[in-house]
Design a protein around this motif. Structure first.
Motif, mmCIF file in Angstrom:
data_model
loop_
_atom_site.group_PDB
_atom_site.id
_atom_site.type_symbol
_atom_site.label_atom_id
_atom_site.label_comp_id
_atom_site.label_asym_id
_atom_site.label_seq_id
_atom_site.Cartn_x
_atom_site.Cartn_y
_atom_site.Cartn_z
ATOM 1 N N LEU A 1 0.829 -1.202 0.000
ATOM 2 C CA LEU A 1 0.000 0.000 0.000
ATOM 3 C C LEU A 1 0.861 1.247 0.000
ATOM 4 O O LEU A 1 0.559 2.221 -0.686
ATOM 5 N N VAL A 2 1.892 1.248 0.832
ATOM 6 C CA VAL A 2 2.807 2.391 0.901
ATOM 7 C C VAL A 2 4.208 1.924 0.519
ATOM 8 O O VAL A 2 4.577 0.773 0.744
ATOM 9 N N LYS A 3 4.965 2.831 -0.039
ATOM 10 C CA LYS A 3 6.280 2.476 -0.592
ATOM 11 C C LYS A 3 7.434 2.815 0.351
ATOM 12 O O LYS A 3 8.596 2.560 0.020
ATOM 13 N N CYS A 4 7.107 3.391 1.490
ATOM 14 C CA CYS A 4 8.145 3.727 2.467
ATOM 15 C C CYS A 4 7.814 3.071 3.804
ATOM 16 O O CYS A 4 6.644 2.939 4.168
ATOM 17 N N ARG A 5 8.853 2.705 4.526
ATOM 18 C CA ARG A 5 8.698 1.965 5.784
ATOM 19 C C ARG A 5 8.059 2.839 6.864
ATOM 20 O O ARG A 5 8.419 4.012 7.017
ATOM 21 N N ALA A 6 7.145 2.237 7.632
ATOM 22 C CA ALA A 6 6.503 2.946 8.744
ATOM 23 C C ALA A 6 7.035 2.403 10.059
ATOM 24 O O ALA A 6 7.167 1.192 10.242
ATOM 25 N N GLN B 1 -4.167 7.839 6.411
ATOM 26 C CA GLN B 1 -3.692 9.039 5.711
ATOM 27 C C GLN B 1 -2.472 8.716 4.853
ATOM 28 O O GLN B 1 -2.335 9.194 3.717
ATOM 29 N N GLU B 2 -1.565 7.905 5.387
ATOM 30 C CA GLU B 2 -0.379 7.514 4.619
ATOM 31 C C GLU B 2 -0.775 6.642 3.425
ATOM 32 O O GLU B 2 -0.232 6.788 2.326
ATOM 33 N N VAL B 3 -1.722 5.744 3.657
ATOM 34 C CA VAL B 3 -2.197 4.895 2.560
ATOM 35 C C VAL B 3 -2.831 5.745 1.459
ATOM 36 O O VAL B 3 -2.572 5.530 0.266
ATOM 37 N N ALA B 4 -3.624 6.723 1.874
ATOM 38 C CA ALA B 4 -4.284 7.584 0.886
ATOM 39 C C ALA B 4 -3.259 8.400 0.102
ATOM 40 O O ALA B 4 -3.392 8.582 -1.119
ATOM 41 N N ALA B 5 -2.234 8.892 0.811
ATOM 42 C CA ALA B 5 -1.209 9.694 0.130
ATOM 43 C C ALA B 5 -0.466 8.876 -0.913
ATOM 44 O O ALA B 5 -0.063 9.389 -1.962
ATOM 45 N N CYS B 6 -0.290 7.594 -0.632
ATOM 46 C CA CYS B 6 0.489 6.733 -1.531
ATOM 47 C C CYS B 6 -0.383 6.064 -2.599
ATOM 48 O O CYS B 6 0.140 5.432 -3.510
ATOM 49 N N ARG B 7 -1.672 6.200 -2.471
ATOM 50 C CA ARG B 7 -2.595 5.504 -3.373
ATOM 51 C C ARG B 7 -2.321 5.782 -4.860
ATOM 52 O O ARG B 7 -2.443 4.872 -5.682
ATOM 53 N N PRO B 8 -1.975 7.005 -5.252
ATOM 54 C CA PRO B 8 -1.726 7.228 -6.683
ATOM 55 C C PRO B 8 -0.627 6.326 -7.252
ATOM 56 O O PRO B 8 -0.704 5.925 -8.420
#
Ligand code: SF4
Length: 198
Positions: A72-77, A90-97
């Motif tokens: 879902l996200v390309k950077c480690r949390a 919010q992080e998932v939504a930001a990375c969705r594109p």
């Protein structure tokens, strides 16, 4: 570009982004939540023991050569103590594109969601409240099937039987009738307990 993206706070702790790996003409898009520390170091999603178990799952499904694996996200949390955590909505939504772009370019016939975070995010809040596992949902306008995340499955081997059922469900909904005679590596006795991970 993903490597220089600052669309969410995960960029601040990024050593490097982790985009994806696999076939460029996949039947399945396999989506986890986010890269681990090991994934970040290797710059590949679902690496190490987790990746080895995922490979076993995919080999059992007969689709191992026909998948693209990403998150879902390309950077480690990580949390304030530096421990791994799931990405926030919010992080998932930001990375969705980026995920949407991957789907558009790769045109998979089905999405396999690994774990609850990925399944809920992909299915979307408007979806009917059917069980995540055992049902065919929609993601990006195509079928989506949820299963356990292999990182969770490492500590819960009895759930492999449920994974086999999930993989069969995915296989029967990806529109590919060839190659559906794979062996069942997950036929050993398992629990009927509802999956916590998906
Ligand atoms: Fe950008 Fe996605 Fe990384 Fe957030 S997780 S900084 S949106 S690439």
């Amino acid at each position: 570009a993903v490597a220089s993206c600052t669309a969410c706070g995960l960029c601040r702790q990024r050593q490097q982004s982790v985009f994806g790996r696999g076939s460029n003409q996949p039947l399945w898009l396999v989506v986890g939540d986010g890269p681990s520390t090991q994934d970040e170091a290797a710059a590949t999603p679902l690496s190490g023991d987790t990746g080895a178990l995922l490979e076993n799952m995919l080999q059992a499904s007969g689709r191992a050569q026909q998948v693209y694996v990403t998150n879902l996200v390309k950077c480690r949390a990580q949390d304030e103590q530096g421990q791994p955590r799931a990405p926030t909505p919010q992080e998932v939504a930001a990375c969705r594109p980026f995920l949407q772009r991957q789907f558009t370019l790769l045109q998979p016939r089905l999405t396999l969601a690994l774990g609850k975070t990925a399944a809920l995010a992909l299915r979307g809040p408007q979806a009917q409240a059917s069980a995540l596992r055992g049902n065919v949902h929609q993601a990006f306008g195509k079928p989506m099937v949820a299963t356990w995340h292999p990182a969770i499955l490492l500590g819960r081997p009895l759930e492999k039987r449920q994974v086999w059922a999930d993989l069969c469900l995915a296989r029967s909904n990806d529109g590919n009738n060839a190659g559906n005679n794979a062996g069942n590596m997950y036929s050993s006795s398992g629990s009927n307990e509802a999956a916590r991970g998906a």
